[in-house]
Design an enzyme around this catalytic site. Structure first.
Site, PDB file in Angstrom:
ATOM      1  N   ASP A  70       0.839  -1.203   0.000  1.00  0.00           N
ATOM      2  CA  ASP A  70       0.000   0.000   0.000  1.00  0.00           C
ATOM      3  C   ASP A  70       0.872   1.251   0.000  1.00  0.00           C
ATOM      4  O   ASP A  70       1.850   1.325   0.751  1.00  0.00           O
ATOM      5  CB  ASP A  70      -0.857   0.069   1.287  1.00  0.00           C
ATOM      6  CG  ASP A  70      -1.882  -1.044   1.384  1.00  0.00           C
ATOM      7  OD1 ASP A  70      -1.959  -1.858   0.437  1.00  0.00           O
ATOM      8  OD2 ASP A  70      -2.566  -1.117   2.403  1.00  0.00           O
ATOM      9  N   ASP A  76      -1.509   7.735   7.541  1.00  0.00           N
ATOM     10  CA  ASP A  76      -1.161   6.344   7.908  1.00  0.00           C
ATOM     11  C   ASP A  76       0.022   6.367   8.859  1.00  0.00           C
ATOM     12  O   ASP A  76       0.047   5.701   9.905  1.00  0.00           O
ATOM     13  CB  ASP A  76      -0.737   5.547   6.650  1.00  0.00           C
ATOM     14  CG  ASP A  76      -1.894   4.994   5.833  1.00  0.00           C
ATOM     15  OD1 ASP A  76      -1.785   5.003   4.594  1.00  0.00           O
ATOM     16  OD2 ASP A  76      -2.898   4.571   6.442  1.00  0.00           O
ATOM     17  N   GLU A  99      -0.148  -2.661  10.606  1.00  0.00           N
ATOM     18  CA  GLU A  99      -0.117  -2.733   9.141  1.00  0.00           C
ATOM     19  C   GLU A  99       1.067  -1.958   8.595  1.00  0.00           C
ATOM     20  O   GLU A  99       1.629  -2.299   7.546  1.00  0.00           O
ATOM     21  CB  GLU A  99      -1.403  -2.166   8.545  1.00  0.00           C
ATOM     22  CG  GLU A  99      -1.390  -2.160   7.017  1.00  0.00           C
ATOM     23  CD  GLU A  99      -2.402  -1.202   6.392  1.00  0.00           C
ATOM     24  OE1 GLU A  99      -3.298  -0.733   7.097  1.00  0.00           O
ATOM     25  OE2 GLU A  99      -2.280  -0.954   5.180  1.00  0.00           O
ATOM     26  N   GLU A 100       1.461  -0.900   9.301  1.00  0.00           N
ATOM     27  CA  GLU A 100       2.478   0.013   8.751  1.00  0.00           C
ATOM     28  C   GLU A 100       3.906  -0.322   9.171  1.00  0.00           C
ATOM     29  O   GLU A 100       4.844   0.389   8.802  1.00  0.00           O
ATOM     30  CB  GLU A 100       2.133   1.464   9.124  1.00  0.00           C
ATOM     31  CG  GLU A 100       0.728   1.899   8.743  1.00  0.00           C
ATOM     32  CD  GLU A 100       0.389   1.681   7.246  1.00  0.00           C
ATOM     33  OE1 GLU A 100       1.332   1.555   6.445  1.00  0.00           O
ATOM     34  OE2 GLU A 100      -0.813   1.588   6.918  1.00  0.00           O
ATOM     35  N   ASP A 120      -4.547  -1.894  12.785  1.00  0.00           N
ATOM     36  CA  ASP A 120      -4.523  -1.153  11.520  1.00  0.00           C
ATOM     37  C   ASP A 120      -4.766   0.283  11.929  1.00  0.00           C
ATOM     38  O   ASP A 120      -5.909   0.651  12.202  1.00  0.00           O
ATOM     39  CB  ASP A 120      -5.641  -1.703  10.626  1.00  0.00           C
ATOM     40  CG  ASP A 120      -5.775  -0.945   9.324  1.00  0.00           C
ATOM     41  OD1 ASP A 120      -6.637  -1.331   8.524  1.00  0.00           O
ATOM     42  OD2 ASP A 120      -5.026   0.037   9.114  1.00  0.00           O
ATOM     43  N   LEU A 122      -4.830   3.171  10.515  1.00  0.00           N
ATOM     44  CA  LEU A 122      -5.768   3.967   9.732  1.00  0.00           C
ATOM     45  C   LEU A 122      -6.311   3.094   8.604  1.00  0.00           C
ATOM     46  O   LEU A 122      -5.607   2.780   7.639  1.00  0.00           O
ATOM     47  CB  LEU A 122      -5.102   5.218   9.154  1.00  0.00           C
ATOM     48  CG  LEU A 122      -6.099   6.278   8.651  1.00  0.00           C
ATOM     49  CD1 LEU A 122      -6.832   6.915   9.845  1.00  0.00           C
ATOM     50  CD2 LEU A 122      -5.404   7.360   7.863  1.00  0.00           C
ATOM     51  N   ASP A 123      -7.567   2.668   8.759  1.00  0.00           N
ATOM     52  CA  ASP A 123      -8.180   1.799   7.747  1.00  0.00           C
ATOM     53  C   ASP A 123      -8.999   2.651   6.774  1.00  0.00           C
ATOM     54  O   ASP A 123      -9.715   3.557   7.196  1.00  0.00           O
ATOM     55  CB  ASP A 123      -9.097   0.788   8.457  1.00  0.00           C
ATOM     56  CG  ASP A 123      -9.892  -0.021   7.452  1.00  0.00           C
ATOM     57  OD1 ASP A 123      -9.287  -0.829   6.735  1.00  0.00           O
ATOM     58  OD2 ASP A 123     -11.116   0.218   7.339  1.00  0.00           O
ATOM     59  N   GLU A 282      -7.313  -6.915  10.449  1.00  0.00           N
ATOM     60  CA  GLU A 282      -8.566  -6.505   9.802  1.00  0.00           C
ATOM     61  C   GLU A 282      -9.605  -7.622   9.955  1.00  0.00           C
ATOM     62  O   GLU A 282     -10.656  -7.424  10.577  1.00  0.00           O
ATOM     63  CB  GLU A 282      -8.334  -6.162   8.318  1.00  0.00           C
ATOM     64  CG  GLU A 282      -7.538  -4.865   8.121  1.00  0.00           C
ATOM     65  CD  GLU A 282      -7.159  -4.603   6.663  1.00  0.00           C
ATOM     66  OE1 GLU A 282      -6.723  -5.542   5.969  1.00  0.00           O
ATOM     67  OE2 GLU A 282      -7.289  -3.438   6.227  1.00  0.00           O
TER      68      GLU A 282
HETATM   69  P1  AHG Z   1      -6.203   0.154   4.508  1.00  0.00           P
HETATM   70  O1  AHG Z   1      -6.617   1.547   4.153  1.00  0.00           O
HETATM   71  O2  AHG Z   1      -5.993  -0.041   5.984  1.00  0.00           O
HETATM   72  O3  AHG Z   1      -5.029  -0.316   3.683  1.00  0.00           O
HETATM   73  O4  AHG Z   1      -7.435  -0.809   4.208  1.00  0.00           O
HETATM   74  C1  AHG Z   1      -8.081  -0.670   2.989  1.00  0.00           C
HETATM   75  C2  AHG Z   1      -8.958  -1.868   2.786  1.00  0.00           C
HETATM   76  C3  AHG Z   1     -10.296  -1.805   3.529  1.00  0.00           C
HETATM   77  O5  AHG Z   1     -10.468  -0.649   4.280  1.00  0.00           O
HETATM   78  C4  AHG Z   1     -11.327  -1.837   2.433  1.00  0.00           C
HETATM   79  O6  AHG Z   1     -12.376  -2.711   2.744  1.00  0.00           O
HETATM   80  C5  AHG Z   1     -10.550  -2.340   1.233  1.00  0.00           C
HETATM   81  O7  AHG Z   1      -9.208  -1.948   1.415  1.00  0.00           O
HETATM   82  C6  AHG Z   1     -11.063  -1.747  -0.049  1.00  0.00           C
HETATM   83  O8  AHG Z   1     -10.293  -2.342  -1.061  1.00  0.00           O
HETATM   84  P2  AHG Z   1     -10.722  -2.101  -2.609  1.00  0.00           P
HETATM   85  O9  AHG Z   1     -10.467  -0.643  -2.859  1.00  0.00           O
HETATM   86  O10 AHG Z   1      -9.827  -3.023  -3.372  1.00  0.00           O
HETATM   87  O11 AHG Z   1     -12.175  -2.478  -2.713  1.00  0.00           O
HETATM   88 MN    MN Z   2      -7.330  -1.555   6.585  1.00  0.00          MN
HETATM   89 MN    MN Z   3      -4.540   0.870   7.150  1.00  0.00          MN
HETATM   90 MN    MN Z   4      -3.090   0.384   3.824  1.00  0.00          MN
END
Ligand code: AHG
Ligand code: MN
Ligand code: MN
Ligand code: MN
Length: 337
Positions: A70, A76, A99-100, A120, A122-123, A282
């Site tokens: 990511d 984050d 996560e980070e 996590d 910041l999700d 998650e």
């Molecule tokens: P994060 O921001 O912690 O990396 O998590 C993102 C995750 C979760 O929040 C969400 O359900 C999913 O990514 C969405 O993924 P898509 O954009 O592929 O649908």
């Molecule tokens: Mn997340």
């Molecule tokens: Mn996150």
């Molecule tokens: Mn992330």
């Protein structure tokens, strides 16, 4: 004009946890102190999320990426530092997984406690620049009996967690948490800086009318997945199709599913063999909460909380939500196995 009734007996998260622990004879000051630390982290992140645009905290953190691949946003990184520093200084934590951070953080002796926190920070951070709800997700294990606190203490099934929760940052900060005896929701009263009990004993409806999945991946779905979602979109005559709602922040999609019912999914598909969501910080906490609220969480064939993680950033497919909706999903997957 009717006088607004002043509540003079507010139930804060701290008071509620202590009451709950007294009921279940688990009074442990350590856990209460640890939860206060997590509350501090959530309040701090809530403030930074709300002021992100004003403080130029939106956007990427100089192009860095985390081990999941990511792109890291500034928030984050800041949110991660807030939680790592708060948890380390609490003296209640032995192991942290974020996560980070590529590796597990083993807290140095002298500050090492008896809990392991996976989180996590910041999700949904891809949504932050658009002002869409984001959140923090966390799960807590107690260190195993004879262990001093190593990464092995978090490579355990999610059913061994003692606490799971999330905080969603939106129009208000909503903390939803389970200590293993049901699920309760608290709303941050900014004027006194306390999370107040607003959603006691959350129970997910046995069946909903909403499905939540990224249909942009439909061309990669396995037949069982396609068959299941088609059964919601093109039901037998006389039945109404389900509505589609997908925010793209797991915390927001799961929060809505918990309150309204229905099913949320990030399935395995031909492009992502284990789906996208990370098991430890998650899938496990959200599966724990949904089960505690009377719902189910499955990979399609296996109960999510029974999975034994092989490495700290392992991914897992997940379908979670109302028990009858998830049961239908499991039956379709069983037919295709
Ligand atoms: P994060 O921001 O912690 O990396 O998590 C993102 C995750 C979760 O929040 C969400 O359900 C999913 O990514 C969405 O993924 P898509 O954009 O592929 O649908
Ligand atoms: Mn997340
Ligand atoms: Mn996150
Ligand atoms: Mn992330």
């Amino acid at each position: 004009m009717s006088e607004e009734k002043v509540t003079t007996d507010i139930i804060t998260l701290t008071r509620h946890v202590l009451d709950e622990q007294r009921k279940h004879k688990e009074a442990s000051g350590d856990l209460t102190l640890l939860l206060n630390t997590i509350q501090l982290g959530c309040k701090f992140v809530a403030t930074n999320v709300r002021k992100a645009r004003l403080l130029n905290l939106v956007g990427l953190a100089g192009g860095a990426t985390n081990i999941s691949g990511d792109e890291q946003k500034k928030l984050d990184v800041i949110s991660n530092e807030i939680f790592v520093n708060a948890l380390r200084s609490s003296g209640k934590v032995a192991v942290m997984v974020s996560e980070e951070d590529d590796e597990a953080i083993i807290v140095e002796d002298g500050l090492k406690g008896k809990y392991c926190v996976v989180f996590d920070p910041l999700d949904g951070s891809s949504n932050i620049d658009a002002g869409v709800n984001v959140g923090t997700i966390f799960g807590i294990y107690r260190v195993r009996e004879d262990s001093t606190g190593t990464v092995e203490d978090v490579l355990r099934p999610g059913r061994e967690m003692v606490i799971a929760g999330y905080c969603m940052y939106g129009s208000s900060a909503n903390l939803v948490i389970s200590l293993g005896n049901g699920v309760n929701g608290y709303t941050l009263d900014n004027s006194i800086g306390e999370f107040i009990l607003t959603h006691p004993n959350i129970k997910i409806p046995p069946r909903g009318k909403i499905y939540s999945v990224n249909e942009g991946n439909a061309s990669f779905w396995y037949p069982a997945c396609t068959e299941y979602f088609n059964s919601l979109k093109f039901p037998p005559s006389g039945k109404n199709p389900y509505s589609a709602r997908y925010i793209g922040s797991m915390v927001a999609d799961v929060h809505r599913t918990l309150l309204y019912g229905g099913i949320f999914a990030y399935p395995a598909d031909k492009k992502s063999k284990n789906g996208k969501l990370r098991l430890l910080y998650e899938c496990f906490p959200m599966a724990f909460l949904v089960e505690q609220a009377g719902g189910q969480a499955t990979t399609g064939t296996t109960r999510v909380l029974d999975i034994v993680p092989t490495q700290i950033h392992a991914r897992a497919p997940i379908f979670l939500g109302s028990k009858d909706d998830v049961e239908d999903l499991k039956n379709v997957y069983a037919k295709h196995s």
